[in-house]
Motif scaffolding. Sequence first.
Motif, PDB file in Angstrom:
ATOM      1  N   ARG A 124       0.844  -1.195   0.000  1.00  0.00           N
ATOM      2  CA  ARG A 124       0.000   0.000   0.000  1.00  0.00           C
ATOM      3  C   ARG A 124       0.881   1.247   0.000  1.00  0.00           C
ATOM      4  O   ARG A 124       1.952   1.252   0.599  1.00  0.00           O
ATOM      5  N   THR A 134       0.571   5.609   0.385  1.00  0.00           N
ATOM      6  CA  THR A 134      -0.193   6.825   0.642  1.00  0.00           C
ATOM      7  C   THR A 134       0.517   8.018   0.006  1.00  0.00           C
ATOM      8  O   THR A 134       1.625   7.903  -0.514  1.00  0.00           O
ATOM      9  N   LEU A 190      -3.677  10.672  -4.750  1.00  0.00           N
ATOM     10  CA  LEU A 190      -3.474  10.176  -3.383  1.00  0.00           C
ATOM     11  C   LEU A 190      -3.662  11.277  -2.347  1.00  0.00           C
ATOM     12  O   LEU A 190      -4.033  11.006  -1.205  1.00  0.00           O
ATOM     13  N   THR A 250      -5.719   5.481  -1.187  1.00  0.00           N
ATOM     14  CA  THR A 250      -4.571   4.590  -1.000  1.00  0.00           C
ATOM     15  C   THR A 250      -4.376   3.774  -2.267  1.00  0.00           C
ATOM     16  O   THR A 250      -5.338   3.233  -2.821  1.00  0.00           O
ATOM     17  N   TYR A 295      -2.846   0.452  -4.055  1.00  0.00           N
ATOM     18  CA  TYR A 295      -2.535  -0.922  -3.665  1.00  0.00           C
ATOM     19  C   TYR A 295      -1.576  -1.543  -4.669  1.00  0.00           C
ATOM     20  O   TYR A 295      -1.865  -1.601  -5.866  1.00  0.00           O
TER      21      TYR A 295
END
Length: 255
Positions: free
Chosen positions: A142, A144, A187, A192, A194
């Motif tokens: 993940r 951010t 973002l 988020t 992936y």
Amino acid sequence: MSKSAVLVSIVMPAYNCEKYIVEAINSVLAQTYQNWELLVLDDGSKDNTLQIINEFGEKDSRVRPLQNEKNMGVSATRNKGIDLATGDWIAFLDSDDLWEPSKLEKQLEISGRYLAEFLFTGSSYINEEGEPFKGIFEVPERVTYKKLRKHNVISCSSVLVKKKYFENIKMEKDDMHEDYAVWLRILKLGVTAYGLNEPLLVYRISKNSKSGNKLKTVKMTYRVFRFIGINPIGSAYFMLRHTLASVRKYKRIFL
């Protein structure tokens, strides 16, 4: 809507790429997930690129050959492809890159599992002649906004993202990493991304590519941070972090 009913729109800008585009399109045709449309946008090529695209379109109606009236550049061409796309998902594939056959299927599986709307994958690398490098690029599960500022781990040709995010966010300015700027802006909304840590993208490194000129790519990274509103000192800081991370990345690739 069942997973099989989800349409993926694949946007492929094409400019003087007769040497590679057949492989790129064939890697889409070989996908295990088959509900897609491929918008191939010729950006004023001087070679046989347009003819090749048209031949694919005649054989498979999912391949949509399109032609710019004049050379527009990669950002405007991708934006045009997004605008003409009819799917809920957008994927990008550059005309000299390739996908592994399970790329779309595996990403859509992750989307269903996590309700993810932005996905990307790891990469393997080849040179201009198609010869592989030993190293691969591994990606986190993940990412951010704060993490992505430190290093762009999202390769454009690996992305699968919901089309709705492009309603207000476009690719701009070919003198920077226009895709990186888009990922940061998406973002920053709280999304988020992936990552699927498998080399499902085969990325071609060429001497003339943005990634092939290291000094150029450093300057373009700085311009990304300034474009998204970070002050000069902050932009220089993140550029330095990004540069150091990129050095480590390419050391692993060119084993």
